[in-house]
Design a protein around this motif. Structure first.
Motif, PDB file in Angstrom:
ATOM      1  N   MET A  29       0.769  -1.059   0.428  1.00 36.13           N
ATOM      2  CA  MET A  29      -0.007   0.357  -0.572  1.00 36.13           C
ATOM      3  C   MET A  29       1.219   1.307   0.019  1.00 36.13           C
ATOM      4  O   MET A  29       1.493   1.198   0.610  1.00 36.13           O
ATOM      5  N   ALA A  30       0.660   1.916  -0.673  1.00 36.41           N
ATOM      6  CA  ALA A  30       1.471   3.333  -0.813  1.00 36.41           C
ATOM      7  C   ALA A  30       1.250   4.140   0.274  1.00 36.41           C
ATOM      8  O   ALA A  30       0.372   4.183   0.928  1.00 36.41           O
ATOM      9  N   ASP A  31       2.468   4.694   0.150  1.00 35.60           N
ATOM     10  CA  ASP A  31       2.500   5.827   1.726  1.00 35.60           C
ATOM     11  C   ASP A  31       1.531   7.503   1.766  1.00 35.60           C
ATOM     12  O   ASP A  31       0.670   7.096   2.927  1.00 35.60           O
ATOM     13  N   THR A  32       1.636   7.341   0.721  1.00 36.81           N
ATOM     14  CA  THR A  32       0.585   8.571   0.097  1.00 36.81           C
ATOM     15  C   THR A  32       0.194   8.299  -0.719  1.00 36.81           C
ATOM     16  O   THR A  32      -0.004   7.861  -1.313  1.00 36.81           O
ATOM     17  N   ILE A  33      -0.997   9.383  -1.065  1.00 33.09           N
ATOM     18  CA  ILE A  33      -2.020  10.044  -2.299  1.00 33.09           C
ATOM     19  C   ILE A  33      -1.893  10.534  -2.616  1.00 33.09           C
ATOM     20  O   ILE A  33      -1.995  11.437  -1.927  1.00 33.09           O
ATOM     21  N   SER A  34      -2.320  11.522  -3.629  1.00 27.78           N
ATOM     22  CA  SER A  34      -2.296  12.343  -4.537  1.00 27.78           C
ATOM     23  C   SER A  34      -3.718  12.870  -4.844  1.00 27.78           C
ATOM     24  O   SER A  34      -4.165  12.025  -5.925  1.00 27.78           O
ATOM     25  N   ILE A  35      -4.395  14.029  -4.556  1.00 24.81           N
ATOM     26  CA  ILE A  35      -5.624  14.791  -4.830  1.00 24.81           C
ATOM     27  C   ILE A  35      -4.578  15.850  -5.514  1.00 24.81           C
ATOM     28  O   ILE A  35      -4.534  16.025  -4.533  1.00 24.81           O
ATOM     29  N   PHE A  36      -5.774  16.252  -6.614  1.00 26.39           N
ATOM     30  CA  PHE A  36      -6.070  16.736  -8.056  1.00 26.39           C
ATOM     31  C   PHE A  36      -7.474  17.751  -7.740  1.00 26.39           C
ATOM     32  O   PHE A  36      -7.981  16.972  -7.856  1.00 26.39           O
ATOM     33  N   PHE A  37      -7.552  19.073  -7.131  1.00 26.67           N
ATOM     34  CA  PHE A  37      -8.646  19.572  -6.900  1.00 26.67           C
ATOM     35  C   PHE A  37      -8.142  20.418  -8.200  1.00 26.67           C
ATOM     36  O   PHE A  37      -7.416  21.635  -8.141  1.00 26.67           O
ATOM     37  N   VAL A  38      -9.661  20.665  -9.464  1.00 29.56           N
ATOM     38  CA  VAL A  38      -9.611  21.493 -10.148  1.00 29.56           C
ATOM     39  C   VAL A  38     -10.361  23.160  -9.515  1.00 29.56           C
ATOM     40  O   VAL A  38     -11.655  22.535  -9.342  1.00 29.56           O
ATOM     41  N   GLY A  39      -9.679  24.220  -9.712  1.00 27.29           N
ATOM     42  CA  GLY A  39     -10.716  25.548  -8.884  1.00 27.29           C
ATOM     43  C   GLY A  39     -11.792  25.731 -10.089  1.00 27.29           C
ATOM     44  O   GLY A  39     -11.959  25.179 -11.126  1.00 27.29           O
ATOM     45  N   ASP A  40     -12.772  27.035  -9.942  1.00 27.56           N
ATOM     46  CA  ASP A  40     -14.020  27.055 -10.331  1.00 27.56           C
ATOM     47  C   ASP A  40     -13.835  27.129 -12.069  1.00 27.56           C
ATOM     48  O   ASP A  40     -13.333  27.792 -11.962  1.00 27.56           O
ATOM     49  N   ILE A  41     -14.721  25.330 -12.972  1.00 33.20           N
ATOM     50  CA  ILE A  41     -14.404  25.867 -14.130  1.00 33.20           C
ATOM     51  C   ILE A  41     -15.114  26.646 -14.615  1.00 33.20           C
ATOM     52  O   ILE A  41     -16.887  26.786 -14.155  1.00 33.20           O
ATOM     53  N   VAL A  42     -15.113  27.629 -15.096  1.00 36.77           N
ATOM     54  CA  VAL A  42     -16.299  28.517 -15.788  1.00 36.77           C
ATOM     55  C   VAL A  42     -16.824  28.833 -17.070  1.00 36.77           C
ATOM     56  O   VAL A  42     -15.691  28.805 -17.941  1.00 36.77           O
ATOM     57  N   GLY A  43     -17.759  28.946 -17.735  1.00 36.16           N
ATOM     58  CA  GLY A  43     -18.596  28.181 -18.997  1.00 36.16           C
ATOM     59  C   GLY A  43     -17.438  27.580 -19.661  1.00 36.16           C
ATOM     60  O   GLY A  43     -17.083  26.714 -19.810  1.00 36.16           O
ATOM     61  N   ASP A  44     -17.741  28.020 -21.364  1.00 37.76           N
ATOM     62  CA  ASP A  44     -16.966  26.907 -21.896  1.00 37.76           C
ATOM     63  C   ASP A  44     -15.746  27.321 -22.224  1.00 37.76           C
ATOM     64  O   ASP A  44     -14.889  26.026 -22.452  1.00 37.76           O
ATOM     65  N   ALA A  45     -15.265  28.026 -21.694  1.00 43.23           N
ATOM     66  CA  ALA A  45     -13.551  27.915 -21.398  1.00 43.23           C
ATOM     67  C   ALA A  45     -12.997  27.675 -21.441  1.00 43.23           C
ATOM     68  O   ALA A  45     -11.994  26.929 -20.960  1.00 43.23           O
ATOM     69  N   GLY A  46     -13.462  27.216 -19.516  1.00 38.65           N
ATOM     70  CA  GLY A  46     -12.883  26.588 -18.635  1.00 38.65           C
ATOM     71  C   GLY A  46     -13.038  25.152 -18.615  1.00 38.65           C
ATOM     72  O   GLY A  46     -12.277  24.111 -19.044  1.00 38.65           O
ATOM     73  N   LEU A  47     -14.595  24.747 -19.634  1.00 32.10           N
ATOM     74  CA  LEU A  47     -14.106  23.203 -20.003  1.00 32.10           C
ATOM     75  C   LEU A  47     -13.422  23.031 -21.316  1.00 32.10           C
ATOM     76  O   LEU A  47     -12.946  21.835 -21.280  1.00 32.10           O
ATOM     77  N   GLU A  48     -13.219  23.589 -22.019  1.00 34.77           N
ATOM     78  CA  GLU A  48     -12.737  24.109 -23.055  1.00 34.77           C
ATOM     79  C   GLU A  48     -10.987  23.586 -22.692  1.00 34.77           C
ATOM     80  O   GLU A  48     -10.885  22.521 -23.029  1.00 34.77           O
ATOM     81  N   MET A  49     -11.083  24.243 -21.694  1.00 32.15           N
ATOM     82  CA  MET A  49      -9.123  23.711 -20.507  1.00 32.15           C
ATOM     83  C   MET A  49      -9.289  22.466 -19.899  1.00 32.15           C
ATOM     84  O   MET A  49      -8.028  21.795 -20.391  1.00 32.15           O
ATOM     85  N   ALA A  50     -10.172  22.099 -19.851  1.00 33.68           N
ATOM     86  CA  ALA A  50     -10.438  20.675 -18.469  1.00 33.68           C
ATOM     87  C   ALA A  50     -10.404  19.716 -20.050  1.00 33.68           C
ATOM     88  O   ALA A  50     -10.059  18.296 -19.627  1.00 33.68           O
ATOM     89  N   ASN A  51     -11.619  19.897 -21.313  1.00 31.24           N
ATOM     90  CA  ASN A  51     -10.855  18.334 -22.577  1.00 31.24           C
ATOM     91  C   ASN A  51     -10.434  18.477 -22.752  1.00 31.24           C
ATOM     92  O   ASN A  51      -9.605  17.330 -22.936  1.00 31.24           O
ATOM     93  N   THR A  52      -8.868  19.877 -23.042  1.00 33.41           N
ATOM     94  CA  THR A  52      -7.607  20.025 -23.896  1.00 33.41           C
ATOM     95  C   THR A  52      -6.892  19.557 -22.967  1.00 33.41           C
ATOM     96  O   THR A  52      -6.157  18.937 -23.675  1.00 33.41           O
ATOM     97  N   PHE A  53      -6.489  19.734 -20.793  1.00 31.39           N
ATOM     98  CA  PHE A  53      -5.223  19.260 -20.868  1.00 31.39           C
ATOM     99  C   PHE A  53      -5.445  18.314 -19.339  1.00 31.39           C
ATOM    100  O   PHE A  53      -4.512  18.633 -18.878  1.00 31.39           O
TER     101      PHE A  53
END
Length: 272
Positions: free
Chosen positions: A1-25
């Protein structure tokens, strides 16, 4: 079992521009950071206000485990039935009883179901809607979650810096990470508090930075200058993903590393 886990949090996704960034990257960032668990705040993802089931499903397909919310969680009523049926879409716990959805839940890791992550979504009251006390709500929820796991991530959706800082001190030693949301501007205070809480006042925004908090800057300026309501429009350009990467000790639930993330990164010089 791993000693640590990594949690990635994405800050407020705003509109189409935010969704485009999420889908792309987002998928490549999840791989880059070797994230075991991914959370995204999606309360502004549909046209800048609210969300819908199509967007939620899209984010899940990209690798998001949980979508959190805030004061715009209830803006689009068609999502209410979906919120009632699923725990991977959260809204602030301290809204009065009777509203759709859950304020917290516990999720097993996809890679190792023996490890569970609790996620709590709460909302502040200073300069915001008059809802129930987030401090006592957090106390109650954290006690419930700790019956199942000590790995707990808190999205505190609040306006006032002082309220966010106070919440951090209040739950230090009771949760693993607190990431502030709502103000859309990433703060430079990521740190680990004495009892092991990874803390940042605001995780920042995912969307257009050629804007006022993700919305058209000309409209925002006009609102301030006239004092009269103007209908906001989504902004475009200089799109970024902002968020937080945290590493949490599996046994103790204490944060051992926290850092802000902005991709591809804001420029600090004039481009000629």
């Amino acid at each position: 079992m791993a000693d640590t886990i990594s949690i990635f949090f994405v800050g407020d996704i705003v509109g189409d521009a935010g969704l485009e960034m999420a889908n792309t990257f987002l998928p490549s960032l999840i791989t880059k950071y070797n994230a075991d668990f991914v959370i995204a705040n999606g309360e502004n993802s549909h046209e800048g206000f609210g969300t819908n089931r199509k967007i939620i499903k899209n984010l899940l397909e990209l690798g998001v485990d949980v979508v959190t919310g805030g004061d715009h969680s209830f803006d689009k009523w068609k999502v209410f039935d979906y919120m009632r049926e699923h725990d991977h879409i959260l809204r602030p716990l301290n809204y009065p009883k009777g509203n759709a959805g859950l304020g917290f839940s516990v999720f097993p890791l996809k890679s190792n179901e023996a490890i569970k992550v609790g996620v709590l979504n709460i909302q502040g009251r200073t300069f915001m809607k008059a809802i129930d006390d987030p401090f006592s709500a957090a106390e109650w929820a954290l006690e419930k979650i700790r019956e199942e796991t000590h790995i707990i991530f808190v999205d505190f959706h609040a306006e006032a810096t002082a309220e966010k800082v106070s919440m951090g001190w209040h739950i230090d030693g009771k949760a693993s990470v607190l990431a502030g949301t709502h103000t859309h501007i990433q703060t430079n205070d990521a740190r680990i508090l004495p009892e092991g809480l990874g803390y940042i006042t605001d995780a920042g925004m995912t969307g257009s930075y050629n804007s006022c908090l993700g919305m058209d800057k000309k409209v925002a300026i006009k609102r301030f200058m006239t004092g009269v309501h103007q209908k906001y429009k989504q902004a475009k350009g200089d799109n970024q993903i902002s968020g937080v990467l945290a590493k949490v000790d599996v046994e103790t639930g204490k944060c051992v590393h926290i850092e802000p993330v902005t991709y591809p990164g804001l420029t600090n010089s004039i481009q000629g």
